[in-house]
Design a protein around this motif. Structure first.
Motif, PDB file in Angstrom:
ATOM      1  N   GLY A  99       0.618  -1.288  -0.119  1.00  0.00           N
ATOM      2  CA  GLY A  99       0.123   0.062   0.076  1.00  0.00           C
ATOM      3  C   GLY A  99       0.683   1.321   0.147  1.00  0.00           C
ATOM      4  N   LYS A 100       2.092   1.101   0.026  1.00  0.00           N
ATOM      5  CA  LYS A 100       3.080   2.195   0.209  1.00  0.00           C
ATOM      6  C   LYS A 100       3.201   2.857  -1.099  1.00  0.00           C
ATOM      7  N   VAL A 101       3.536   2.114  -2.276  1.00  0.00           N
ATOM      8  CA  VAL A 101       3.684   2.637  -3.400  1.00  0.00           C
ATOM      9  C   VAL A 101       2.484   2.722  -4.264  1.00  0.00           C
ATOM     10  N   LYS A 102       2.316   4.196  -4.746  1.00  0.00           N
ATOM     11  CA  LYS A 102       1.206   4.614  -5.480  1.00  0.00           C
ATOM     12  C   LYS A 102       1.775   4.579  -6.785  1.00  0.00           C
ATOM     13  N   LYS A 103       2.694   4.464  -7.464  1.00  0.00           N
ATOM     14  CA  LYS A 103       2.963   4.374  -8.793  1.00  0.00           C
ATOM     15  C   LYS A 103       4.458   3.930  -9.138  1.00  0.00           C
ATOM     16  N   LEU A 104       4.529   2.955  -9.997  1.00  0.00           N
ATOM     17  CA  LEU A 104       5.876   2.158 -10.322  1.00  0.00           C
ATOM     18  C   LEU A 104       6.142   2.666 -11.597  1.00  0.00           C
ATOM     19  N   VAL A 105       7.287   3.272 -11.681  1.00  0.00           N
ATOM     20  CA  VAL A 105       7.952   3.681 -13.030  1.00  0.00           C
ATOM     21  C   VAL A 105       9.108   2.906 -13.411  1.00  0.00           C
ATOM     22  N   LEU A 106       9.042   2.028 -14.631  1.00  0.00           N
ATOM     23  CA  LEU A 106       9.856   0.984 -14.934  1.00  0.00           C
ATOM     24  C   LEU A 106      10.597   1.481 -15.909  1.00  0.00           C
ATOM     25  N   ILE A 107      11.952   0.969 -16.024  1.00  0.00           N
ATOM     26  CA  ILE A 107      13.047   1.270 -16.985  1.00  0.00           C
ATOM     27  C   ILE A 107      13.784  -0.032 -17.244  1.00  0.00           C
ATOM     28  N   GLY A 108      14.652  -0.001 -18.196  1.00  0.00           N
ATOM     29  CA  GLY A 108      15.464  -1.080 -18.631  1.00  0.00           C
ATOM     30  C   GLY A 108      14.984  -2.437 -19.094  1.00  0.00           C
ATOM     31  N   ALA A 109      15.974  -3.466 -18.979  1.00  0.00           N
ATOM     32  CA  ALA A 109      15.709  -4.528 -19.610  1.00  0.00           C
ATOM     33  C   ALA A 109      14.776  -5.513 -18.943  1.00  0.00           C
ATOM     34  N   THR A 110      14.315  -5.229 -17.674  1.00  0.00           N
ATOM     35  CA  THR A 110      13.389  -5.937 -16.943  1.00  0.00           C
ATOM     36  C   THR A 110      12.157  -5.193 -16.848  1.00  0.00           C
ATOM     37  N   ARG A 111      11.957  -4.166 -17.239  1.00  0.00           N
ATOM     38  CA  ARG A 111      10.620  -3.587 -17.269  1.00  0.00           C
ATOM     39  C   ARG A 111       9.560  -4.169 -17.757  1.00  0.00           C
ATOM     40  N   GLU A 112       9.587  -5.157 -18.527  1.00  0.00           N
ATOM     41  CA  GLU A 112       8.402  -5.827 -18.938  1.00  0.00           C
ATOM     42  C   GLU A 112       8.076  -7.002 -17.873  1.00  0.00           C
ATOM     43  N   LYS A 113       9.081  -7.493 -17.485  1.00  0.00           N
ATOM     44  CA  LYS A 113       9.453  -8.771 -16.625  1.00  0.00           C
ATOM     45  C   LYS A 113       8.366  -8.303 -15.196  1.00  0.00           C
ATOM     46  N   ILE A 114       9.102  -7.158 -14.785  1.00  0.00           N
ATOM     47  CA  ILE A 114       8.611  -6.683 -13.395  1.00  0.00           C
ATOM     48  C   ILE A 114       7.097  -6.415 -13.583  1.00  0.00           C
ATOM     49  N   ALA A 115       6.691  -5.742 -14.866  1.00  0.00           N
ATOM     50  CA  ALA A 115       5.041  -5.250 -15.048  1.00  0.00           C
ATOM     51  C   ALA A 115       4.285  -6.316 -15.107  1.00  0.00           C
ATOM     52  N   GLU A 116       4.863  -7.519 -15.696  1.00  0.00           N
ATOM     53  CA  GLU A 116       3.899  -8.741 -15.800  1.00  0.00           C
ATOM     54  C   GLU A 116       3.829  -9.463 -14.358  1.00  0.00           C
ATOM     55  N   THR A 117       5.141  -9.256 -13.487  1.00  0.00           N
ATOM     56  CA  THR A 117       4.878  -9.963 -11.997  1.00  0.00           C
ATOM     57  C   THR A 117       3.685  -9.179 -11.280  1.00  0.00           C
ATOM     58  N   ALA A 118       4.079  -7.686 -11.450  1.00  0.00           N
ATOM     59  CA  ALA A 118       3.179  -6.613 -10.608  1.00  0.00           C
ATOM     60  C   ALA A 118       1.676  -6.843 -11.126  1.00  0.00           C
ATOM     61  N   ARG A 119       1.349  -6.985 -12.087  1.00  0.00           N
ATOM     62  CA  ARG A 119      -0.030  -7.169 -12.873  1.00  0.00           C
ATOM     63  C   ARG A 119      -0.584  -8.366 -12.141  1.00  0.00           C
ATOM     64  N   ARG A 120       0.161  -9.555 -12.144  1.00  0.00           N
ATOM     65  CA  ARG A 120      -0.266 -10.891 -11.965  1.00  0.00           C
ATOM     66  C   ARG A 120      -0.593 -10.927 -10.219  1.00  0.00           C
ATOM     67  N   LEU A 121       0.124 -10.070  -9.595  1.00  0.00           N
ATOM     68  CA  LEU A 121      -0.185  -9.873  -8.209  1.00  0.00           C
ATOM     69  C   LEU A 121      -1.089  -8.754  -7.707  1.00  0.00           C
ATOM     70  N   GLY A 122      -1.698  -8.173  -8.786  1.00  0.00           N
ATOM     71  CA  GLY A 122      -2.894  -7.171  -8.338  1.00  0.00           C
ATOM     72  C   GLY A 122      -2.352  -5.884  -8.310  1.00  0.00           C
ATOM     73  N   PHE A 123      -0.974  -5.327  -8.656  1.00  0.00           N
ATOM     74  CA  PHE A 123      -0.494  -3.897  -8.848  1.00  0.00           C
ATOM     75  C   PHE A 123      -0.622  -3.494 -10.307  1.00  0.00           C
ATOM     76  N   ASN A 124      -1.346  -2.516 -10.575  1.00  0.00           N
ATOM     77  CA  ASN A 124      -1.471  -1.986 -11.935  1.00  0.00           C
ATOM     78  C   ASN A 124      -1.185  -0.671 -12.302  1.00  0.00           C
ATOM     79  N   ASP A 125      -0.651   0.033 -10.960  1.00  0.00           N
ATOM     80  CA  ASP A 125      -0.240   1.386 -11.171  1.00  0.00           C
ATOM     81  C   ASP A 125       1.335   1.531 -11.763  1.00  0.00           C
ATOM     82  N   ILE A 126       1.398   1.245 -13.118  1.00  0.00           N
ATOM     83  CA  ILE A 126       2.616   1.097 -13.589  1.00  0.00           C
ATOM     84  C   ILE A 126       2.716   2.256 -14.685  1.00  0.00           C
ATOM     85  N   VAL A 127       3.832   2.639 -15.031  1.00  0.00           N
ATOM     86  CA  VAL A 127       4.028   3.467 -15.990  1.00  0.00           C
ATOM     87  C   VAL A 127       5.640   3.184 -16.534  1.00  0.00           C
ATOM     88  N   MET A 128       5.564   2.923 -17.946  1.00  0.00           N
ATOM     89  CA  MET A 128       7.083   2.520 -18.592  1.00  0.00           C
ATOM     90  C   MET A 128       7.612   3.898 -19.199  1.00  0.00           C
TER      91      MET A 128
END
Length: 460
Positions: free
Chosen positions: A381-410
């Motif tokens: 509940g602390k993170v209001k927005k996750l801003v992703l960069i680099g080679a891992t950004r898609e992998k991290i975004a996929e993990t986050a969405r699978r776990l119910g976190f969708n406030d993601i910016v690429m």
């Protein structure tokens, strides 16, 4: 050992290898510095060693230095009196195993420094928190004694300061499992193991071997020495039953009959009687893990005899370690924190746990094949927005969405990621760089990444 005229191999260059070679050269040894990277500049390496040591003591008779690169010349083995391993070189290489069968002593850079140096050693190891604890303890000791050196895995080789040590010096040493693999007579006056979690298994192969390497920090200690351990770590609590030194525990969860513990918000040092040190609200470092680091430093300093008032005042002034949950500035009501040293998910979890504001988080980078599930779950509940960069950004975004976190910016660049953070952060929020990934591919190292973040903050 008298090194004069002895043939000594330093296996591996880098800052530790070159410092070890310089010390041996200054002690009169005939040094062969070997590195398997044939693209290094042998002439430059040799010149730097010679110039530094000759400049230190021009009147002193020195040994010789040669630099060998590429394939290892096994014909050299029959000439060696000693081998000194750099921390980054595995000790189970076939040629190193052959040295052992030939009864050639195999030391590490730490063992060499200890054998040649003077003064008392206060040594710290553990999976996480070593650099913060070492830096804090080093500052406490500098406020207590004249001759203090902070060395080891923190970036300053122990061998580089040996010739400046005196009998009343104190050496505060951060020690990795790699460095502890090759100790023999090394005996710190006070040691500490902060925690044990899986790490470096590509080097140690098993968790048992990794734990054994860490525990070697105390293997030569006696009842005249002290070993500080984390009571909340089951491995270390069990280890405390068999240590030869006097064991002192620290705990963030319970009161101890002897040791250092957290009572509510107050750090208590309890040896003969409970003495309040300070409240956590008075510290400039954040998070329970940092309170544990502080307690370990308190226990080590008090065991060594530092007055409690010196410890207390140093704790209150200690601003933490650069790039590790480092407060940069508050701009337009938003607090900016640089945790570029959070290069793996476990370290980055601690960055999240330290935040006490709604947080806009920069994550992503080089792909070390890590799993990001636990990191995402730690958002809590602390993170209001996750801003992703680099080679891992898609992998991290996929993990986050699978776990119910969708406030993601690429973002396509680090600068763009920072701009998005400034856009989304509101007064009262925090912006945290804690990527859970290495910096390679975008930056040379985590320091360059953290410096870039701080530069962008200062430009706001």
């Amino acid at each position: 050992m008298d090194y004069k005229g002895k043939k000594v191999l330093v296996f591996g260059s880098g800052i530790s290898g070159e410092a070890a070679a310089g010390l041996l050269y200054g002690e009169g040894a005939d040094v062969v510095l070997y590195d398997g990277n044939e693209n290094l500049d042998a002439g430059r390496i040799k010149d730097e060693i010679l110039q530094e040591e000759q400049g230190r003591a021009p009147e002193k008779p020195h040994g010789t230095v040669s630099v060998v690169l590429g394939d290892f010349p096994e014909s050299l083995l029959g000439e060696l009196d000693l081998t000194v391993m750099s921390p980054g070189v595995p000790t189970d290489l076939p040629v190193v195993e052959k040295m052992k069968t030939m009864d050639i002593p195999v030391w590490g850079e730490i063992e060499l420094a200890y054998a040649c140096g003077k003064g008392d050693v206060l040594a710290i190891t553990g999976t996480n928190g070593k650099t913060t604890t070492t830096s804090l303890l080093g500052q406490i000791m500098k406020n207590y004694k004249e001759s203090v050196f902070v060395v080891g895995n923190i970036g300053n080789p122990y061998t580089s300061v040996v010739q400046d040590t005196e009998e009343d010096s104190v050496i505060v040493a951060e020690m990795s499992s790699f460095q502890l693999e090759t100790v023999h007579r090394f005996r710190p006056r006070v040691s500490a193991i902060l925690n044990i979690t899986p790490d470096h298994l590509n080097r140690h192969h098993t968790m048992e071997a990794y734990i054994a390497a860490k525990e070697r920090i105390a293997e030569n200690q006696t009842a005249d020495d002290f070993c500080v351990l984390n009571y909340e770590d089951e491995v270390l609590r069990e280890f405390g039953e068999k240590v030869g030194a006097q064991v002192l525990y620290f705990s963030s969860r319970r009161k101890l009959n002897r040791g250092v513990y957290l009572d509510g918000k107050t750090i208590i040092c309890h040896f003969d009687e409970p003495v309040p040190v300070c409240d956590t609200d008075e510290l400039q470092i954040l998070g329970t893990h940092n309170y544990e680091n502080a307690m370990a430093a308190v226990a080590m300093a008090y065991a060594y005899g530092v007055p409690i008032n010196v410890i207390r005042e140093t704790l209150k002034c200690f601003a933490g370690v650069e790039h590790r949950i480092e407060f940069v500035a508050e701009k337009n009501g938003v607090a900016y924190y640089n945790d570029s040293k959070g290069t793996n998910p476990d370290a980055a979890i601690r960055g999240i746990q330290a935040m006490n504001r709604p947080t806009v988080l920069i994550g992503g980078g080089y792909d070390k094949e890590s799993s990001y599930d636990e990191w995402i779950r730690a958002f809590g509940g602390k993170v209001k927005k996750l801003v992703l960069i680099g080679a891992t950004r898609e992998k991290i975004a996929e993990t986050a969405r699978r776990l119910g976190f969708n406030d993601i910016v690429m973002a396509d660049s680090f600068e763009e990621a920072f701009e998005r953070c400034v856009e989304y952060a509101q007064p009262g929020d925090a912006v945290l760089l804690s990527p859970a990934c290495a910096s390679w591919g975008m930056f040379k190292n985590y320091e360059e990444r953290g410096d870039k973040f701080k530069q962008l903050v200062e430009q706001l």
